[in-house]
Design an enzyme around this catalytic site. Structure first.
Site, short mmCIF file in Angstrom:
data_model
loop_
_atom_site.label_atom_id
_atom_site.label_comp_id
_atom_site.label_asym_id
_atom_site.label_seq_id
_atom_site.Cartn_x
_atom_site.Cartn_y
_atom_site.Cartn_z
CB CYS A 101 -0.92 -0.01 1.22
SG CYS A 101 -2.12 1.35 1.26
CB CYS A 199 -7.08 -2.05 6.12
SG CYS A 199 -6.54 -2.06 4.40
#
Length: 400
Positions: A101, A199
């Site tokens: 990410c 997440c």
């Protein structure tokens, strides 16, 4: 400078944005919407970048007095992080989605858009430090608070990305000080718990999530000599170093437990053995990069990069692991080490590998439980020199 503050909805990014304003910069806040599921809400301290988080970020931006926007990066996130995660596990590797990410979303897609819109830098709430040398070159260093240091997950950043990065919390001695500052500023997130786990798997059940995405098929559990000693319900559910969940029908001769040593997705096999066999004497990866100047330009070695001699360093293989003294070098790739290209590297990343050389790291003492797909970050003192995605490992314990 004109600064884009990435605001996740947590306390760190809120304080980082406020400090950027205090420093005199022209700041705009932005929250990245990484999921299109409208019902996604944070559960306890799990997950991040939810609807709840976007509202927390907006409240902080309102108090600071800066413009605030929400940018939809969900499609890019699914392609570059979620799909990559599935592909890597399917290939028998253990990926780090937070590294991916940072590499592809926060400091690639976001930074590219920020620069295109005329911003000079992107500010985040990471605990890391940037130092500019006498020649104007940026170096990435550990944060002052080593207990909160996040330089490991930033090890994928290159020179261009570091030149447009800002970490206002790098010199902060403790997280407690950041929370106290947030409370003094009136931020509602002052005591908000830190996010953890993956997440996009908010319930924390990675095994169940993967089973739903890639399916489960029964396969063999082998010992180090190749004999079958049990069965499993899907190789994707296992990672190197795992002990629980092994359906082994034969007891060991010494009565000691077995651990996962290798995952073979093509044959749907899992190799197990004694705990001491998890000790790794060498790691190597073809997908490597330098965080700033390379070792030659940094004066760490006099040899050119392609023929680099070994240099002393420290290696860290997990975000919260202790660094281990080691030596590192670039070495010509031996095709025999990569019969499938780059050690089961996923197709989405194969084009990013270095065709001719790999970064080889030899720790002074064996590393434990290292799996292909993990990231090895190389330090020289407090400086992050670079990183590689681990393609292959060499066990410190020979098969008897």
């Amino acid at each position: 400078m004109k600064v884009l503050a990435a605001m996740s909805g947590g306390v760190d990014s809120a304080v980082a944005a406020a400090r950027a304003v205090d420093a005199g910069h022209d700041v705009v806040g932005v929250h990245l919407a990484l999921s299109r599921m409208p019902g996604t809400l944070r559960t306890g301290s799990r997950g991040c970048c939810t609807i709840e988080d976007s509202m927390d970020a907006q409240r902080a931006a309102n108090i600071i007095g800066i413009p605030y926007y929400v940018w939809d990066f969900s499609e890019r996130f699914k392609l570059d992080v979620v799909d990559d995660f599935i592909a890597e596990y399917s290939a028998g590797r253990t990926p780090n989605p937070c590294m991916r990410c940072n590499e592809r979303i926060k400091f690639a897609a976001l930074l590219e858009k920020a620069v295109a819109l005329g911003f000079d830098a992107v500010a985040t709430g990471h605990y890391a430090s940037l130092i500019t040398d006498e020649h104007g070159n940026r170096e990435l260093h550990r944060a002052a608070a080593w207990a909160k240091d996040q330089s490991y997950v930033l090890g994928v950043l290159n020179s261009e990305q570091l030149a447009h990065s800002m970490f206002p919390l790098g010199a902060t001695p403790s997280k407690a000080e950041v929370r106290a500052e947030a409370a003094a500023r009136g931020f509602s997130v002052a005591n908000k718990p830190d996010s953890h786990d993956i997440c996009f798997i908010p319930d924390g059940d990675t095994r169940g999530w993967l089973a739903d995405k890639v399916g489960a098929e029964q396969g063999a559990i082998l010992d180090r000599t190749g004999d079958q000693i049990g069965t499993h319900e899907g190789a994707h559910a296992f990672t190197v170093g795992q002990r629980k969940g092994l359906n082994v029908g034969f007891p060991t001769s010494d009565g000691k437990p077995r651990f996962v040593l290798e995952v073979r997705p093509k044959t749907n096999e899992v190799v197990v053995g004694p705990k001491e066999a998890l000790d790794i004497a060498e790691i190597a990866g073809r997908k490597f990069s330098w965080a700033g100047l390379d070792p030659v330009a940094s004066g760490i070695t006099e040899a050119d990069v392609a023929g680099m001699r070994s240099f002393d360093c420290e290696v860290q293989i997990r975000a919260h692991a202790d660094p281990v003294p080691a030596t590192a070098r670039l070495s010509p790739v031996n095709p025999a080490d990569y019969p499938d290209g780059a050690g089961a590297i996923s197709a989405s990343r194969s084009q990013e590998t270095n065709a001719d050389y790999e970064l080889v790291i030899t720790p002074n003492q064996p590393l434990n439980g290292v799996a292909p797909g993990q990231t090895a970050v190389v330090y020289v003192g407090t400086r992050v020199l670079g990183q590689c995605t681990i393609d292959r490992t060499v066990s410190a314990v020979a098969v008897s």
